[in-house]
Design an enzyme around this catalytic site. Sequence first.
Site, PDB file in Angstrom:
ATOM      1  N   LYS A  17      16.807  -5.334  27.815  1.00  0.00           N
ATOM      2  CA  LYS A  17      15.753  -5.581  26.834  1.00  0.00           C
ATOM      3  C   LYS A  17      16.439  -6.034  25.541  1.00  0.00           C
ATOM      4  O   LYS A  17      17.011  -5.233  24.811  1.00  0.00           O
ATOM      5  CB  LYS A  17      14.967  -4.294  26.577  1.00  0.00           C
ATOM      6  CG  LYS A  17      13.497  -4.468  26.241  1.00  0.00           C
ATOM      7  CD  LYS A  17      13.213  -5.215  24.950  1.00  0.00           C
ATOM      8  CE  LYS A  17      13.375  -4.390  23.720  1.00  0.00           C
ATOM      9  NZ  LYS A  17      13.270  -5.164  22.465  1.00  0.00           N
ATOM     10  N   GLY A  63      21.761   0.462  18.619  1.00  0.00           N
ATOM     11  CA  GLY A  63      20.733   0.214  17.607  1.00  0.00           C
ATOM     12  C   GLY A  63      20.773   1.297  16.556  1.00  0.00           C
ATOM     13  O   GLY A  63      21.810   1.933  16.338  1.00  0.00           O
ATOM     14  N   SER A  64      19.630   1.514  15.922  1.00  0.00           N
ATOM     15  CA  SER A  64      19.591   2.466  14.812  1.00  0.00           C
ATOM     16  C   SER A  64      19.625   3.909  15.325  1.00  0.00           C
ATOM     17  O   SER A  64      19.220   4.193  16.452  1.00  0.00           O
ATOM     18  CB  SER A  64      18.309   2.243  14.008  1.00  0.00           C
ATOM     19  OG  SER A  64      17.181   2.511  14.824  1.00  0.00           O
ATOM     20  N   THR A  65      20.088   4.800  14.475  1.00  0.00           N
ATOM     21  CA  THR A  65      20.130   6.224  14.827  1.00  0.00           C
ATOM     22  C   THR A  65      18.715   6.746  15.061  1.00  0.00           C
ATOM     23  O   THR A  65      18.473   7.541  15.983  1.00  0.00           O
ATOM     24  CB  THR A  65      20.849   7.012  13.716  1.00  0.00           C
ATOM     25  OG1 THR A  65      22.212   6.561  13.683  1.00  0.00           O
ATOM     26  CG2 THR A  65      20.827   8.507  13.960  1.00  0.00           C
ATOM     27  N   CYS A 107      27.480  -2.647  12.682  1.00  0.00           N
ATOM     28  CA  CYS A 107      27.375  -1.178  12.608  1.00  0.00           C
ATOM     29  C   CYS A 107      28.624  -0.557  12.005  1.00  0.00           C
ATOM     30  O   CYS A 107      28.556   0.524  11.438  1.00  0.00           O
ATOM     31  CB  CYS A 107      27.027  -0.591  13.967  1.00  0.00           C
ATOM     32  SG  CYS A 107      28.028  -1.246  15.277  1.00  0.00           S
ATOM     33  N   GLY A 137      17.674   5.558  18.381  1.00  0.00           N
ATOM     34  CA  GLY A 137      18.584   6.167  19.357  1.00  0.00           C
ATOM     35  C   GLY A 137      18.152   7.581  19.719  1.00  0.00           C
ATOM     36  O   GLY A 137      18.226   8.003  20.878  1.00  0.00           O
TER      37      GLY A 137
HETATM   38  P1  ADP Z   1      16.989  -2.376  14.062  1.00  0.00           P
HETATM   39  O1  ADP Z   1      16.328  -1.470  13.077  1.00  0.00           O
HETATM   40  O2  ADP Z   1      18.330  -2.812  13.663  1.00  0.00           O
HETATM   41  O3  ADP Z   1      16.097  -3.459  14.599  1.00  0.00           O
HETATM   42  P2  ADP Z   1      16.393  -0.735  16.299  1.00  0.00           P
HETATM   43  O4  ADP Z   1      17.071   0.527  16.651  1.00  0.00           O
HETATM   44  O5  ADP Z   1      15.001  -0.673  15.786  1.00  0.00           O
HETATM   45  O6  ADP Z   1      17.343  -1.445  15.293  1.00  0.00           O
HETATM   46  O7  ADP Z   1      16.390  -1.743  17.531  1.00  0.00           O
HETATM   47  C1  ADP Z   1      17.396  -1.832  18.483  1.00  0.00           C
HETATM   48  C2  ADP Z   1      16.786  -2.117  19.828  1.00  0.00           C
HETATM   49  O8  ADP Z   1      15.913  -1.032  20.159  1.00  0.00           O
HETATM   50  C3  ADP Z   1      15.920  -3.374  19.884  1.00  0.00           C
HETATM   51  O9  ADP Z   1      16.071  -3.980  21.160  1.00  0.00           O
HETATM   52  C4  ADP Z   1      14.520  -2.825  19.739  1.00  0.00           C
HETATM   53  O10 ADP Z   1      13.537  -3.667  20.302  1.00  0.00           O
HETATM   54  C5  ADP Z   1      14.633  -1.536  20.502  1.00  0.00           C
HETATM   55  N1  ADP Z   1      13.627  -0.518  20.150  1.00  0.00           N
HETATM   56  C6  ADP Z   1      12.980  -0.352  18.978  1.00  0.00           C
HETATM   57  N2  ADP Z   1      12.111   0.677  19.055  1.00  0.00           N
HETATM   58  C7  ADP Z   1      12.214   1.192  20.308  1.00  0.00           C
HETATM   59  C8  ADP Z   1      11.602   2.288  21.009  1.00  0.00           C
HETATM   60  N3  ADP Z   1      10.702   3.067  20.432  1.00  0.00           N
HETATM   61  N4  ADP Z   1      11.972   2.513  22.282  1.00  0.00           N
HETATM   62  C9  ADP Z   1      12.903   1.741  22.883  1.00  0.00           C
HETATM   63  N5  ADP Z   1      13.511   0.702  22.282  1.00  0.00           N
HETATM   64  C10 ADP Z   1      13.180   0.423  21.006  1.00  0.00           C
END
Ligand code: ADP
Length: 495
Positions: free
Chosen positions: A193, A246-248, A302, A251
Site C-alpha cells: 500500500k 511512517g509516523s509514530t 526520518c 505506527g
Molecule cells: P505521513 O504523516 O508522513 O503521511 P503516515 O504515517 O500518515 O505518515 O503515513 C504513512 C503510510 O501509512 C501511508 O501509506 C499512509 O497511507 C498509511 N496510513 C495512514 N493512516 C493509516 C491507518 N490508519 N492505517 C493504515 N495505514 C495508514
Amino acid sequence: MSVAIDPRVAAFIDSQHGLLIDGHSQPALSGAQMPVFNPATGEELTRVAAAAAADVDLAVAAARRAFCGSWAAQRPADRERLLLKLADLLEANGEHLAQLETLNNGQSIHLARALEVGAAAEFTRYMAGWATKIEGKSLDVSIAAVPGAKYRAYTVPEPVGVVGAIVPWNFPLLMAIWKIVPALACGCTVVLKPADETPLTALRLGQLCLEAGIPEGVVNVVTGTGAVAGAALAGHPGIDKVAFTGSTQIGKVIGHAAVDNMTRFSLELGGKSPVIVLDDCSPEVAAAGAAGAIFFNQGQVCTAGSRLYIQRAIFDQVLERLATIAGGLNIGPGLDEQAQINPLISAKQQKRVLGMIERGVAEGARVVCGGVAHGEQGFYVRPTVLTDVTADMQVVREEIFGPVVVATPFDSLDEVVELANDNQYGLGASIWSNDLAKVMALIPRIKAGTVWVNTHNMLDPSMPFGGYKQSGIGREMGHAAIEAYTENKSVCIAY
Ligand code: ADP
C-alpha cells in the site's frame, strides 16, 4: 536546466491506474479514484484507483494463493535470479522511474536517480543474495529424558507468509523496495500500500516485477488512502506480517491492529535526530555536514538531523556558516538540475511545517534564516535555521519533517548526552569530531538505532536500520531483514 520529460513517462502518467491484483490491473470494485498531484505546481498529475476493504481482500487472497502456489514452488536460487533481474530492470528503466518520482514526489531528479533508482537497485541485489543464504542452526541439546534416548534439534527459518507493506511518501520507490525485496528473498508474498500522495512508482514497480518474471500475485499493489486501504490491510486477518514505515502516531495504530490478529509487525517510525558538533571540528566542515543532515530531501527524512548541538566555542561560527549555506541554496522544482531545495510533498505538509515554525517563534525561538514559504506556486519552504530555543519547545521536541533545524550551544559532553537523549525518538544521531577518545565515549551513550561519525543519513543494505524508543520496533537491512520476514521453527527429533 529543466529535465525534459520522456514521452514514455508522460504516457504512463496518462494511462489508467488500476490496482495491481494477481498480476492484473483492475479498477477498484467501487470504481472510486483519487487524485495525484505534482508538488512543484500543485496541479493534478493523474488519478489512481482508490481501494476499499473489499479490494484489499482480493489482493490478500491473491497473495495467499501465490504464497502457497507459484512462489512456494520457486527454489531459493530462482528467487535470487528473479530479484537480480528486477534490479537490472530498475536500472534499465532508471531515468523513467526517476522522472516519474520527481514529478509525483517533488524531490530532486539527482536524488531520484541516485537513491530511488541507484540505491534501490543496489539494495535489491544485496537482498537477492540472501535468498540462497538463509540457514538455520543445528542444536546440541541436553534434554534429560528416558535413559538411552537421544535427541537432535535444529532450527528452520520459514517464510512468514503474506506481508502487508505500508510505506510513506518521502522515498516512495526505495521504501517499497526495502519491504518487497527482503520479503520475496525469504519466500513471502506481498500486498503493498503506497502512500496516498505517491502511488505512481509503486504501480510501475509492480509492472516491473511481472516483467522480471516474478509470478502473478506475488507482488500486489493497492493504491488508496491510509484511513481506508491502509487500515484494511493492517487489520486484515489474512496477512501474517505488517511492515510499516511512517509516523509514530499511525505506527501505533498499526501495531495495535497487528497485535489483535497476532500478526507479526515491524515499525520504522519518526525521528528527531541530533547532530552533535564538538569544538575540535572545523566550522566549515560542521556547517556543511549540518546542512546536508537537515536539508537533504527538504528534511523529509526520518533520520533528518533536525536538532543541532554545537559546542559553545564554535557555536557562532558554525551557525553563521550554516545560515550562509541555507540562504544560498537554489530553490526550485526537482526537475531543475540546479535546484537544491525542492517542494515539500503537499500543501498540507507545507502548512504544517510553517505552522510549527510560527509556533516556535511564538514560544521564543529566533529565525536565523528562512522561516517562510517560497514562490507563488508549489509547496516550498525556505531552508530554516532557528536558535534561542529551549528543550521544552515544540520545534525541539517534535518531528517537523521539513527543512527546519534548531541550533543549541552546549558546554560539556555530559550536557550534550542529556540534551541529545532528551527526546521521545531514537532513530539516528551524528557526532562531528576527530577527537577519537571523545567520539568513542559518546557513541555508547547515545540512544539511537544508528550513530554516524562525521557523516549523517548514510545507509547501506548491510547496516541494520531501525529505531530506539518511539522510533519503532524491529530492524530492516542486513541479516535483520531476513529475520523480519521469517519464522524460526524448532525441530526436535528423538532417535
Ligand atoms: P505521513 O504523516 O508522513 O503521511 P503516515 O504515517 O500518515 O505518515 O503515513 C504513512 C503510510 O501509512 C501511508 O501509506 C499512509 O497511507 C498509511 N496510513 C495512514 N493512516 C493509516 C491507518 N490508519 N492505517 C493504515 N495505514 C495508514
